[in-house]
Motif scaffolding. Structure first.
Motif: not given
Ligand SMILES: [Zn+2]
Ligand SMILES: [Zn+2]
Length: 389
Positions: A226-230, A326
């Motif tokens: 997901s773009p909001v995971d990394s 973060e």
């Protein structure tokens, strides 16, 4: 005895231990003198110590408060790094090429200070505090040795603090959920069939297959996470060939996988396995993937973070909270403890202009008092019902 008096007793002893450890750093797995020194200090204050946890140099002691209650675990690490220190402090490393560049001297000294403080206040809190002095954090083998040695037996929740140079002294960095990344490495051996470079149709070229894998692995994060995971997949080694006019039989590539969530880690490991084997099939080469399993991600318990946050600004600690948005993609083998009990990693401001793992980093003396006050206060606090992470 008041809390302040107990801390005032412990702080100079902790400071002296830090200087001594900084002067005499020992590499991961070789913390023999360090462990003996810490054990002798604890025992000289009447605190029994269990040594040699899991066959390594780990130590543990348990400070028994009033009967009943639960058990906090507090973990510090003891090992140094293979870096030549650049420093003119009086306690600079006397061991050439080895230094406490990650500040583990400060972590162990803080925990010693916590143990001495709590030992003087045993009649003022209910429950127990297990102090864990861990070896070999930098090589990510120490946490498992401590756990195998019984370090977590009876522990209900666990905390650690890591000195953090970007935060001012007195500031405690708190992060909900994912705080640091998992770290695993892989090596892919691609076996084809070599040939004269002028007759490539007679070969099954492992270099071409390996090159396709390197490119394909770069797509995995962008199309599976997901773009909001990394996550990070970095191929960092590519070896093949012996001459300019020979297509070799074998090529190898290797690299690292970093993720912030347990599910993402498992999924990407399986995607890497299937991607390289599919490419192998397409290119007609054999593929063998070897994983070196490292550390899981550090995922803090939100309930433990909430609990801790209520104490940071208390008069006993006098700290300030910095809420961190973060995580970092670095790894910490504290993650292994969090697979067994809920807990949290805190960041303790050391206000140093130099980063961790660099030749001028120094934990310094100023953060020690905050670390001792915060971790001792947490150790004395009753443990509520924390959900498992
Ligand atoms: Zn480190
Ligand atoms: Zn460290």
């Amino acid at each position: 005895m008041t809390f302040d008096e107990a801390v005032a007793f412990a702080l100079p002893i902790a400071t002296e231990l830090r200087h001594d450890m900084h002067r005499n750093p020992e590499l991961s797995g070789k913390e023999e003198v360090t462990a003996h020194r810490i054990q002798a200090l604890l025992e000289s204050h009447g605190i029994p110590v269990v040594s040699g946890l899991g066959g390594m140099h780990g130590l543990m002691c348990t400070i028994e408060g009033l009967p009943g209650g639960k058990c906090w675990g507090i973990r510090a690490d003891m090992d140094a790094l293979p870096i030549q220190e650049i420093s003119d402090v009086s306690y600079a490393s006397q061991n050439p090429g080895v230094m406490h560049a990650c500040g583990h001297d400060g972590h162990s000294a803080t925990l010693l200070g916590v143990a001495l403080t709590l030992n003087l206040l045993r009649d003022q809190f209910v429950g127990r505090v297990r102090c864990l002095f861990q070896p070999a954090e930098e090589t990510v083998s120490g946490a498992i040795s401590v756990i195998e040695g019984g370090g977590l037996d009876g522990v209900d929740a666990i905390v650690m603090s890591h000195g953090w140079p970007d935060l001012p002294v007195g500031t405690i960095g708190l992060k909900y959920g994912s705080a640091m990344a998992s770290s695993d490495t892989f090596e892919v051996t691609i076996t084809g069939h070599g040939a004269h470079a002028a007759y490539p149709h007679l070969a099954k070229d492992p270099i071409l297959a390996a090159a396709a894998m390197v490119v394909d692995l770069q797509h995995l994060v962008s199309r599976n996470v997901s773009p909001v995971d990394s996550a990070v997949i970095s191929v960092t080694m590519f070896h093949a060939g012996t001459a300019r006019n020979i297509i070799p039989d074998v090529a190898t590539i290797a690299g690292t996988l970093r993720t912030l969530k347990h599910d993402t880690r498992t999924y990407l490991m399986s995607r890497i396995d299937s991607a390289v084997s599919a490419i192998g099939t397409a290119y007609g080469v054999e593929v063998c993937v070897h994983w070196k399993i490292g550390t899981p991600p550090v995922v803090n318990s939100n309930a433990v973070i909430n609990h801790i946050s209520t104490y940071v600004t208390s008069p006993a600690v006098g700290g300030a909270i910095r809420w961190l948005d973060e995580p970092t993609m670095g790894a910490e083998d504290f993650a292994h403890y969090l697979e067994h009990v809920p807990g949290a990693m805190l960041r303790l401001g050391t206000d140093c202009p130099y980063h961790l793992h660099t030749p001028k980093y120094d934990f310094g003396d100023d953060a020690l008092a905050y670390g001792i006050r915060l971790l001792a206060t947490i150790g004395m606090s009753p443990i509520p019902e924390f959900d498992k992470v």
